[in-house]
Design an enzyme around this catalytic site. Structure first.
Site, PDB file in Angstrom:
ATOM      1  N   GLY A 241      -3.970  -8.487   0.377  1.00  0.00           N
ATOM      2  CA  GLY A 241      -3.483  -8.045  -0.920  1.00  0.00           C
ATOM      3  C   GLY A 241      -4.376  -8.422  -2.085  1.00  0.00           C
ATOM      4  O   GLY A 241      -4.019  -8.183  -3.235  1.00  0.00           O
ATOM      5  N   GLU A 283      -5.805 -12.170   5.376  1.00  0.00           N
ATOM      6  CA  GLU A 283      -6.121 -10.837   5.918  1.00  0.00           C
ATOM      7  C   GLU A 283      -6.573  -9.880   4.824  1.00  0.00           C
ATOM      8  O   GLU A 283      -5.885  -8.904   4.521  1.00  0.00           O
ATOM      9  CB  GLU A 283      -4.875 -10.259   6.602  1.00  0.00           C
ATOM     10  CG  GLU A 283      -4.312 -11.119   7.703  1.00  0.00           C
ATOM     11  CD  GLU A 283      -2.988 -10.590   8.239  1.00  0.00           C
ATOM     12  OE1 GLU A 283      -2.251  -9.914   7.497  1.00  0.00           O
ATOM     13  OE2 GLU A 283      -2.691 -10.854   9.403  1.00  0.00           O
ATOM     14  N   PRO A 284      -7.713 -10.135   4.219  1.00  0.00           N
ATOM     15  CA  PRO A 284      -8.175  -9.208   3.177  1.00  0.00           C
ATOM     16  C   PRO A 284      -8.590  -7.864   3.777  1.00  0.00           C
ATOM     17  O   PRO A 284      -9.212  -7.817   4.832  1.00  0.00           O
ATOM     18  CB  PRO A 284      -9.383  -9.925   2.572  1.00  0.00           C
ATOM     19  CG  PRO A 284      -9.873 -10.840   3.652  1.00  0.00           C
ATOM     20  CD  PRO A 284      -8.669 -11.224   4.475  1.00  0.00           C
ATOM     21  N   ARG A 286      -8.672  -4.351   1.423  1.00  0.00           N
ATOM     22  CA  ARG A 286      -9.239  -3.692   0.255  1.00  0.00           C
ATOM     23  C   ARG A 286     -10.369  -4.480  -0.403  1.00  0.00           C
ATOM     24  O   ARG A 286     -11.414  -3.921  -0.752  1.00  0.00           O
ATOM     25  CB  ARG A 286      -8.122  -3.493  -0.757  1.00  0.00           C
ATOM     26  CG  ARG A 286      -8.517  -2.825  -2.061  1.00  0.00           C
ATOM     27  CD  ARG A 286      -7.446  -3.041  -3.128  1.00  0.00           C
ATOM     28  NE  ARG A 286      -6.120  -2.773  -2.622  1.00  0.00           N
ATOM     29  CZ  ARG A 286      -5.582  -1.562  -2.522  1.00  0.00           C
ATOM     30  NH1 ARG A 286      -6.252  -0.514  -2.944  1.00  0.00           N
ATOM     31  NH2 ARG A 286      -4.378  -1.403  -2.026  1.00  0.00           N
ATOM     32  N   CYS A 353      -4.601  22.815  -2.164  1.00  0.00           N
ATOM     33  CA  CYS A 353      -3.531  23.608  -2.779  1.00  0.00           C
ATOM     34  C   CYS A 353      -2.351  22.736  -3.167  1.00  0.00           C
ATOM     35  O   CYS A 353      -1.272  22.840  -2.573  1.00  0.00           O
ATOM     36  CB  CYS A 353      -3.107  24.711  -1.837  1.00  0.00           C
ATOM     37  SG  CYS A 353      -4.417  25.888  -1.626  1.00  0.00           S
ATOM     38  N   GLU A 354      -2.565  21.865  -4.115  1.00  0.00           N
ATOM     39  CA  GLU A 354      -1.538  20.987  -4.673  1.00  0.00           C
ATOM     40  C   GLU A 354      -1.936  20.720  -6.113  1.00  0.00           C
ATOM     41  O   GLU A 354      -3.080  20.346  -6.374  1.00  0.00           O
ATOM     42  CB  GLU A 354      -1.527  19.625  -3.958  1.00  0.00           C
ATOM     43  CG  GLU A 354      -0.855  19.590  -2.621  1.00  0.00           C
ATOM     44  CD  GLU A 354       0.666  19.608  -2.702  1.00  0.00           C
ATOM     45  OE1 GLU A 354       1.216  19.220  -3.750  1.00  0.00           O
ATOM     46  OE2 GLU A 354       1.275  20.031  -1.718  1.00  0.00           O
TER      47      GLU A 354
HETATM   48  C1  LIG Z   1      -2.287  -3.811   4.423  1.00  0.00           C
HETATM   49  C2  LIG Z   1      -2.222  -5.158   4.970  1.00  0.00           C
HETATM   50  C3  LIG Z   1      -3.238  -6.085   4.721  1.00  0.00           C
HETATM   51  C4  LIG Z   1      -4.403  -5.795   3.820  1.00  0.00           C
HETATM   52  O1  LIG Z   1      -4.009  -5.478   2.546  1.00  0.00           O
HETATM   53  P1  LIG Z   1      -5.125  -5.291   1.408  1.00  0.00           P
HETATM   54  O2  LIG Z   1      -4.324  -4.986   0.202  1.00  0.00           O
HETATM   55  O3  LIG Z   1      -5.985  -4.165   1.816  1.00  0.00           O
HETATM   56  O4  LIG Z   1      -5.865  -6.574   1.320  1.00  0.00           O
HETATM   57  C5  LIG Z   1      -3.166  -7.308   5.336  1.00  0.00           C
HETATM   58  N1  LIG Z   1      -2.136  -7.633   6.144  1.00  0.00           N
HETATM   59  C6  LIG Z   1      -1.131  -6.773   6.395  1.00  0.00           C
HETATM   60  C7  LIG Z   1      -0.052  -7.176   7.303  1.00  0.00           C
HETATM   61  C8  LIG Z   1      -1.130  -5.518   5.817  1.00  0.00           C
HETATM   62  O5  LIG Z   1      -0.124  -4.678   6.059  1.00  0.00           O
END
Ligand SMILES: *Cc1c(COP(=O)(O)O)cnc(C)c1O
Length: 427
Positions: A241, A283-284, A286, A353-354
């Site tokens: 996140g 868990e990065p 993005r 087409c949106e």
């Molecule tokens: C989507 C997700 C992430 C990564 O989120 P980012 O916003 O891309 O960092 C990590 N862990 C879980 C469980 C997710 O669903």
């Protein structure tokens, strides 16, 4: 990084116009140097004398074999959410013991595949899944974590928030009886090792207090579980996140600060509640890939309506659904007019087409002519991975660039690809 020479944009030392000419448009371009830099920044920032630390790249942000191998090169683990992502990781030769398998509805086949391949960590989402997993033969020790919904909301766009009480993900932290039962159920299988919990509070999070709230909540939760079960849970996975910079309005917490901040908070809860924490995971997704990515489009026609001036591009929501889905904001330039005065305001719209097929609502640009190359920045996350064949537009190619060289890592779909799965005729 990008530079401007003679009015032209260069990405990773390669002229954007040349990439467009060589590989066609739309085109996803990743600056490999930026990717490597991000991977390294996370590794460097998320280190501790006290805990073992693991960075798990959330592959749903952008996955192909080249990306999986790049993460592996940097010692970064991989999070997958489907048998399909698992397949790509396996094709990339990614070490299966460093895979973390997520998902709220992993099928029997997916669980079997994970066990057969030797996936290192499985994150169980719910009681039924736990029962199903525990009933399968497990040939080697496998780490199991349970996804908990901490009920912490990260204040981003509401569609992206996943941790509200009615979230489809995980078990609500207050359901401690159900959680204890899940642990017992998992451990009835001698090769499943229940090691701890996972939480993920949202995406594109700017406020470090959201992570602080998550960790404090998990601290109280873990203390309660310790009391309830009389044991400690050594692994805590805090999800992803971390925000990326899309426009000048975005100011994410720098990676070099976010790692130490999280580890500090983890030490604080570990001290306060004597939790016996040993390993912390993040868990990065993005934040590793977004800023490394660019999309190149070729401008087509322009159109002036009573209140708008459009420039149409040769892709759109099929290669970047985020503006339509989340009202996501992007920044664009004309790749060969980088120093020209931005006298115009265009609505950059796609060819699908949106009416919602808009890339950027108000883009300040110099006057655009047909065939100009437009570059949209920060498209590295959830662009390619959410691409569709809407209007049967072909999924664009992906190119990595570095040190003045380019490498095609995913080819563009061909017209033949579009009928390759058509299997028969109507009755
Ligand atoms: C989507 C997700 C992430 C990564 O989120 P980012 O916003 O891309 O960092 C990590 N862990 C879980 C469980 C997710 O669903």
């Amino acid at each position: 990084m990008e530079e401007i020479k003679n009015n032209a944009l260069y990405i990773g030392g390669v002229r954007a116009q040349d990439l467009a000419d060589q590989y066609g448009t739309p085109l996803y371009v990743y600056d490999q140097g930026v990717l490597e830099n991000k991977l390294e920044q996370f590794i460097r920032s998320f280190r501790s004398d006290r805990f073992k630390t693991t960075i798990v790249y959330a592959s749903k942000a952008f996955l192909c074999t080249a990306m999986a191998r790049l993460a592996d090169r940097y010692g970064i683990d991989l999070d997958v959410v489907s048998g399909e992502e698992l397949y790509v990781a396996r094709q990339a030769g990614f070490p299966m013991e460093r895979i973390v398998f997520h998902g709220n509805n992993k099928t029997l086949d997916e669980l079997k595949a994970a066990l057969e391949y030797g996936v290192g960590t499985i994150i169980v989402d719910n009681a039924q899944e736990a029962r199903r997993l525990a009933s399968l033969p497990v040939s080697k020790p496998t780490t199991v974590l349970l996804r908990v919904n901490p009920g912490v909301e990260a204040h981003t766009h509401e569609y992206i928030v996943t941790a509200h009480v009615d979230s489809k993900f995980g078990v609500l932290k207050d359901e401690t009886d159900a959680i204890a039962a899940i642990i017992d159920c998992v451990e009835a299988n001698p090769n499943l090792r229940f090691q701890g919990f996972h939480a993920h509070i949202g995406s594109q999070i700017f406020d470090r207090n959201a992570f602080k709230a998550e960790i404090e909540t998990m601290g109280r939760f873990l203390a309660g579980m310790k009391q309830k079960t009389g044991r400690v849970f050594p692994i805590l996975d805090l999800g992803g996140g971390f925000a990326a910079t899309y426009t000048s309005e975005d100011a994410p917490i720098p990676v070099k600060e976010v790692g130490p901040f999280i580890l500090e908070q983890c030490a604080a809860i570990d001290d306060e509640y004597d939790l016996g924490l040993e390993r912390i995971l993040i868990e990065p997704g993005r934040s590793i890939v977004a800023e490394a990515g660019y999309t190149l489009y070729r401008a087509g026609y322009t159109k002036t309506t009573p209140h708008k001036r459009y420039v149409f591009v040769d892709g759109g929501m099929s290669d970047n659904i985020r503006p339509a889905l989340y009202q996501a904001k992007y920044r664009a330039e004309a790749a060969e007019k980088m120093n020209e005065e931005k006298t115009e305001t265009y609505c950059i719209a796609g060819k699908c087409c949106e009416s919602g097929d808009i890339v950027i609502e108000n883009a300040a640009l110099p006057p655009i002519e047909t065939d100009d190359i437009l570059v949209v920045y920060t498209t590295g996350a959830y662009g390619y991975s959410m691409a569709s064949n809407y209007n049967l537009l072909r999924i664009p190619a992906v190119v990595f660039v570095k040190d003045g060289r380019s490498s095609l890592v995913v080819r563009r779909q061909t017209l033949e690809d579009l009928v390759a799965r058509d299997a028969g005729d109507a009755l």
